[in-house]
Write a protein that holds these residues in place. Structure first.
Motif, PDB file in Angstrom:
ATOM      1  N   PRO A  69       3.621   5.690  -9.589  1.00  0.00           N
ATOM      2  CA  PRO A  69       2.419   5.051  -9.857  1.00  0.00           C
ATOM      3  C   PRO A  69       3.822   4.293 -12.357  1.00  0.00           C
ATOM      4  CG  PRO A  69       2.839   7.519 -10.728  1.00  0.00           C
ATOM      5  CD  PRO A  69       2.843   7.007  -9.171  1.00  0.00           C
ATOM      6  N   VAL A  98       0.839  -1.456   0.080  1.00  0.00           N
ATOM      7  CA  VAL A  98      -0.191   0.227  -0.235  1.00  0.00           C
ATOM      8  C   VAL A  98       1.213   1.139  -0.056  1.00  0.00           C
ATOM      9  CG1 VAL A  98      -1.581   1.285   0.857  1.00  0.00           C
ATOM     10  CG2 VAL A  98      -1.906  -0.876   1.442  1.00  0.00           C
ATOM     11  N   LEU A 115      -2.474  -0.949  -4.360  1.00  0.00           N
ATOM     12  CA  LEU A 115      -3.274  -0.019  -3.467  1.00  0.00           C
ATOM     13  C   LEU A 115      -2.794   1.333  -3.659  1.00  0.00           C
ATOM     14  CD1 LEU A 115      -5.682  -2.087  -1.757  1.00  0.00           C
ATOM     15  CD2 LEU A 115      -5.880  -1.919  -3.899  1.00  0.00           C
ATOM     16  N   LEU A 116      -2.924   2.096  -4.130  1.00  0.00           N
ATOM     17  CA  LEU A 116      -2.287   3.398  -3.483  1.00  0.00           C
ATOM     18  C   LEU A 116      -2.920   4.411  -4.139  1.00  0.00           C
ATOM     19  CD1 LEU A 116      -0.453   3.702  -7.632  1.00  0.00           C
ATOM     20  CD2 LEU A 116       0.323   2.815  -5.218  1.00  0.00           C
ATOM     21  N   ALA A 154      -7.549   1.100   2.657  1.00  0.00           N
ATOM     22  CA  ALA A 154      -6.717   0.354   1.714  1.00  0.00           C
ATOM     23  C   ALA A 154      -6.360  -0.789   2.870  1.00  0.00           C
ATOM     24  CB  ALA A 154      -5.989   0.809   1.433  1.00  0.00           C
ATOM     25  N   GLU A 209       0.700  -0.548  -9.942  1.00  0.00           N
ATOM     26  CA  GLU A 209      -0.498  -0.021 -11.173  1.00  0.00           C
ATOM     27  C   GLU A 209      -1.404  -0.986 -10.046  1.00  0.00           C
ATOM     28  OE1 GLU A 209      -3.161  -1.448 -14.700  1.00  0.00           O
ATOM     29  OE2 GLU A 209      -1.183  -2.356 -14.386  1.00  0.00           O
ATOM     30  N   ASN A 210      -2.225   0.727  -9.951  1.00  0.00           N
ATOM     31  CA  ASN A 210      -3.723   0.791  -8.829  1.00  0.00           C
ATOM     32  C   ASN A 210      -4.459  -0.467  -9.124  1.00  0.00           C
ATOM     33  OD1 ASN A 210      -4.890   1.192  -6.287  1.00  0.00           O
ATOM     34  ND2 ASN A 210      -6.137   2.620  -7.848  1.00  0.00           N
ATOM     35  N   ASN A 211      -4.749  -1.275  -8.200  1.00  0.00           N
ATOM     36  CA  ASN A 211      -5.378  -2.773  -7.945  1.00  0.00           C
ATOM     37  C   ASN A 211      -5.034  -3.500  -9.005  1.00  0.00           C
ATOM     38  OD1 ASN A 211      -7.705  -1.130  -5.977  1.00  0.00           O
ATOM     39  ND2 ASN A 211      -8.377  -0.447  -8.464  1.00  0.00           N
ATOM     40  N   ASN A 223       0.933   7.288  -4.456  1.00  0.00           N
ATOM     41  CA  ASN A 223       1.320   7.570  -5.641  1.00  0.00           C
ATOM     42  C   ASN A 223       1.459   8.634  -5.994  1.00  0.00           C
ATOM     43  OD1 ASN A 223       0.213   6.823  -7.820  1.00  0.00           O
ATOM     44  ND2 ASN A 223      -1.415   7.839  -8.237  1.00  0.00           N
TER      45      ASN A 223
END
Length: 338
Positions: free
Chosen positions: A274, A266, A284-285, A297, A278-280, A269
């Motif tokens: 980034p 976690v 988790l960003l 998160a 990569e988020n998700n 960002n």
């Protein structure tokens, strides 16, 4: 055989974190390059003089001078060494380490032109810095990511019930260790047996401030101080989530290592994050400084086993792309093209 002079802060012997000069350097030696390092002097002025002296002394031997280039006060080491190398006619390669270098480009364009335009190559370890430098018109760019030796990082599948949080970084304001404490405070309200371990040396007095904040909240946080790479990798087996709370960043090795070890990440960002995560998908960003979002998160990962497993597996695959066996090909292409 190529002879290289590596300029950087080789200070782990004085209690500071291991930096690229102490990781990349030996890997290049393993490829047959002959390296001289500067500098391990603790005093800043002595360190600068050692760097400049080495550049003069080895001007006829070194095929390249490799220069770790940061964005804050250590930027001046890189600037002065690069100008000396240019005067002496020695090819130099800047290695862009500072996550806040885009700000340096914006605020000091002429100064940056003096160091980066004459460079043989400017090596960006992230798409983030590569993009910023190219937009500023620099064409002598190369992308070579930071590297690890993947075999040193055993992947562990984790079952998360009460979150056991791990934070690994130097204690400095730009890395915002205080946020980890704030997040842990929120997490403890729901998970009474949650734990937090913070690993790393003090850089600017932030360690003591972080301890005082934890004490003020009555939180029992484990502070290990600086650990060797092997020791913190062993320690990681007792934890199941990795926090990255930084305000500025480039491509942090500690995050890549966490990815390799199977720790769901976690992170804020910011900067190059980034471009790395990569988020998700691989992490988790959340927005910089958003304590509540980071806590949520963490709760989401604990709540959904599939999310935790997916993040960990995807992150491991991404981390494998940073293995030295792949990254060394990029370095060999540059260093052996003369």
């Amino acid at each position: 055989m190529k002879n290289l002079l590596y300029i950087g802060n080789k200070l782990s012997g004085h209690g500071f974190s291991v930096t690229s000069i102490e990781t990349l350097g030996p890997l290049l030696e393993s490829e047959g390059y002959d390296l001289v390092y500067a500098s391990s002097k603790k005093n800043k002025m002595a360190r600068l003089l050692d760097m400049l002296s080495a550049t003069v002394r080895l001007r006829n031997m070194a095929n390249f001078v490799l220069i770790d280039t940061y964005s804050t006060s250590n930027f001046w080491y890189a600037f002065l060494v690069s100008q000396l190398a240019r005067i002496l006619g020695v090819k130099y390669i800047t290695m862009l380490r500072g996550g806040d270098l885009p700000k340096r480009l914006a605020n000091h364009p002429r100064l940056c032109a003096l160091i980066f335009n004459p460079a043989y190559k400017n090596v960006a370890p992230s798409g983030y810095l590569l993009d910023h430098f190219q937009k500023q018109g620099f064409r002598n760019m190369a992308y070579i990511p930071n590297t690890i030796e993947i075999d040193n990082y055993p992947f562990k599948k984790r079952v998360i019930e009460q979150p056991k949080l791990l934070w690994v970084r130097a204690f400095a304001a730009i890395y915002n260790p205080f946020m980890a404490v704030e997040v842990f405070k929120v997490i403890k309200e729901q998970f009474s047996e949650a734990t937090l371990c913070m690993v790393g040396p003090d850089k600017d007095g932030s360690l003591e401030k972080t301890k005082k904040l934890a004490s003020a909240y009555g939180l029992d946080i484990k502070f290990t101080g600086k650990l060797s790479k092997a020791d913190w990798i062993r320690l990681s087996e007792d934890y199941d989530l990795f926090l990255n709370t930084t305000h500025f960043d480039n491509t942090p090795i500690s995050v890549i290592e966490a990815m390799a070890l199977g720790l769901p990440v976690v992170s804020t960002n910011v900067g190059g994050i980034p471009f790395l995560l990569e988020n998700n998908k691989t992490a988790l960003l959340i927005e910089d400084g958003n304590t509540e979002a980071m806590a949520e998160a963490i709760k989401a990962i604990v709540k959904d086993k599939n999310t935790a497993d997916s993040l960990a597996q995807n992150a491991r695959l991404k981390a494998e792309s940073f293995d030295w066996q792949q990254v060394k090909l990029f370095w060999n292409e540059i260093l052996r093209e003369q």
